[in-house]
Motif scaffolding. Sequence first.
Motif, PDB file in Angstrom:
ATOM      1  N   UNK A  29     -60.043  38.667 -14.295  1.00  0.00           N
ATOM      2  CA  UNK A  29     -59.860  40.068 -14.643  1.00  0.00           C
ATOM      3  C   UNK A  29     -58.437  40.569 -14.408  1.00  0.00           C
ATOM      4  N   UNK A  30     -57.849  40.267 -13.261  1.00  0.00           N
ATOM      5  CA  UNK A  30     -56.525  40.799 -12.939  1.00  0.00           C
ATOM      6  C   UNK A  30     -55.452  40.302 -13.909  1.00  0.00           C
ATOM      7  N   UNK A  31     -55.558  39.064 -14.350  1.00  0.00           N
ATOM      8  CA  UNK A  31     -54.610  38.546 -15.347  1.00  0.00           C
ATOM      9  C   UNK A  31     -54.722  39.345 -16.643  1.00  0.00           C
ATOM     10  N   UNK A  32     -55.959  39.610 -17.043  1.00  0.00           N
ATOM     11  CA  UNK A  32     -56.190  40.381 -18.271  1.00  0.00           C
ATOM     12  C   UNK A  32     -55.650  41.796 -18.133  1.00  0.00           C
ATOM     13  N   UNK A  33     -55.877  42.408 -16.970  1.00  0.00           N
ATOM     14  CA  UNK A  33     -55.415  43.783 -16.742  1.00  0.00           C
ATOM     15  C   UNK A  33     -53.897  43.863 -16.850  1.00  0.00           C
ATOM     16  N   UNK A  34     -53.199  42.904 -16.236  1.00  0.00           N
ATOM     17  CA  UNK A  34     -51.738  42.907 -16.282  1.00  0.00           C
ATOM     18  C   UNK A  34     -51.230  42.788 -17.718  1.00  0.00           C
TER      19      UNK A  34
END
Length: 209
Positions: free
Chosen positions: A82-87
């Motif tokens: 998720x965090x990779x996608x958010x960035x």
Amino acid sequence: MKYDKIKELMDHFEAFENETGSQEISSFAHWLHKKSLKENYYQGPKLEQQLNERIVEELGKINNYTKHYIKKVTRESPLAGWNDMVAIIILYYAGSRRKTEVIQMGLMELSPGMEVVRRLLRLDMIEEFPDPDDGRAKRIKLTKKGREMFVEMEKEIKKVSKIMSGNLNVEEKQQLLFILEKLQNYHYPIWIEDQDSAIDKILDKYQLN
């Protein structure tokens, strides 16, 4: 059997009319919903605390469901979750940002957030360059590969969002979004200003005791 249910509904409406003096159907629906919650879930003087605990429990479950589905759609990609996608989403719309800005906007803690940045740099999804306003800082932006990844993952996010919205109708989605945005607007300043503060300090500062 169906006539018993109609009689039960009529009895509820009569009680509503006697209590409120109203005959509005929308007000009756709201009254009946509150009555159902009190009768079936919450009892006694600690109602608000019970509600608080249930809200945390249910939000935690929803968060876990979301992570589960995101893991499915990122499994075949180089992204870690998720965090990779958010960035990538933040940088796609923002153009470029300082690393710490992306981490804050993505609601990541500093150490795991910096690991996201390093991973995306290694994957050639983003590139860094000097901040023209501060020679000590670095800005990051998407590369061509990163923009292509956004387009690819956007299709998957739409699938996840459709699953997560589940069996809610349009009106229910609007109501839920209003409440979630209200909570988000409340918590974001706490996240920015008091991320490292103890729970008791947050309770005192924001008068939540």
